[in-house]
Motif scaffolding. Structure first.
Motif, mmCIF file in Angstrom:
data_model
loop_
_atom_site.group_PDB
_atom_site.id
_atom_site.type_symbol
_atom_site.label_atom_id
_atom_site.label_comp_id
_atom_site.label_asym_id
_atom_site.label_seq_id
_atom_site.Cartn_x
_atom_site.Cartn_y
_atom_site.Cartn_z
ATOM 1 N N ASN A 192 56.039 42.226 56.052
ATOM 2 C CA ASN A 192 57.378 41.637 56.146
ATOM 3 C C ASN A 192 57.769 41.304 57.577
ATOM 4 O O ASN A 192 58.920 40.945 57.848
ATOM 5 N N ASP A 243 58.217 43.156 60.211
ATOM 6 C CA ASP A 243 59.315 44.033 60.623
ATOM 7 C C ASP A 243 59.210 44.344 62.121
ATOM 8 O O ASP A 243 58.298 45.052 62.559
ATOM 9 N N VAL A 301 59.925 48.227 64.087
ATOM 10 C CA VAL A 301 58.938 49.293 64.327
ATOM 11 C C VAL A 301 58.439 49.279 65.771
ATOM 12 O O VAL A 301 57.666 50.158 66.160
ATOM 13 N N GLU A 337 53.733 47.486 53.940
ATOM 14 C CA GLU A 337 54.861 46.662 53.490
ATOM 15 C C GLU A 337 55.667 46.153 54.674
ATOM 16 O O GLU A 337 56.066 44.988 54.722
ATOM 17 N N ARG A 338 55.906 47.025 55.635
ATOM 18 C CA ARG A 338 56.713 46.633 56.794
ATOM 19 C C ARG A 338 55.991 45.591 57.637
ATOM 20 O O ARG A 338 56.612 44.648 58.136
#
Length: 243
Positions: free
Chosen positions: A57, A59, A62, A53-54
């Motif tokens: 998206n 992200d 991280v 999911e990250r």
């Protein structure tokens, strides 16, 4: 020959280090995350909390965790670091700048190479896990510029792949996913006849590469083609034979 130990290293002989997403999916033979895929030993490192999911998206928070995991692999003796998601392209340059060994995080790094093998107006067809998260940011991060002709097909609408790779139900029906990946490849080449080579972006797709090639009769590249290629550059073998 005299050998010397490296401080902090307690095992040896693993040239390729693989940064893994924190996922819940079975990694079958041929998957980047299955050690039996390779004819050489690899070393794995899970990046805790770095979920699918990250990454879908995009992200960037991280990055520190990814850096730390990469440093751990280098300290454990690997000679190059790769990943298990093509969308790790987002972090390619930062890790390459930081780590002391070559970094090749994303299968998408192969796109410029594949494109140069083709005629000027022919395209690289890319089968991706999630086309909704696939954009120019990812491509630019690995040197895929606007002048490189590509065609994209996502698997997010394929039920069995979606359940195994995106929802992460913990089960995987390899036969059904193979049918879905082959179907997507046929759809892509039918919709865009200029596609003359296929890249399977997702690290879970190499097991289905042979079936895709049989279906569309084109060169098929994937994560494993890239990893094997880099390994042969890292670990050169002397030639034997006769004349």
């Amino acid at each position: 020959m005299i050998y010397e130990a490296r401080p902090g290293q307690v095992s040896y002989g693993e040239a390729i280090g693989v940064l893994l997403l924190d996922t819940f999916a079975p990694f079958i033979p041929g998957d980047v995350g299955n050690a039996s895929t390779y004819s050489f030993p690899v070393r794995y490192k899970v990046v805790k909390g770095f979920t699918a999911e990250r990454i879908f998206n995009h992200d960037l928070t991280v990055l520190d965790s990814l850096m730390e995991a990469g440093r751990e692999l280098v300290n454990e003796g690997v000679k190059a670091v790769t990943g298990d998601c093509g969308y790790m392209a987002l972090y390619q340059q930062q890790l390459a700048n930081e780590l002391e060994v070559p970094v090749f995080l994303s299968s998408l790094l192969q796109v410029p190479f594949i494109s140069r093998m083709l005629k000027r107006d022919e395209k690289v067809g890319i089968i991706v896990a999630n086309s909704g998260s696939f954009n120019s940011t990812l491509l630019n991060a690995v040197g895929v510029t606007e002048d490189i002709p590509i065609s994209i097909k996502g698997l997010e609408d394929k039920k069995n792949f979606h359940q195994a790779a995106i929802i992460e139900t913990g089960t995987l029906d390899a036969e059904k996913i193979e049918q879905e990946v082959v179907s997507a490849s046929r759809e892509l080449t039918a919709q865009d006849p200029k596609v003359k080579a296929i890249l399977l972006e997702c690290s879970m797709l190499p097991p289905y590469g042979a079936a895709v090639q049989k279906a569309v009769n084109l060169p098929v590249f994937d994560y494993v083609t890239m990893i094997n290629y880099v390994y042969t550059a890292l670990i050169k073998r002397p030639f034997t034979g006769f004349m």
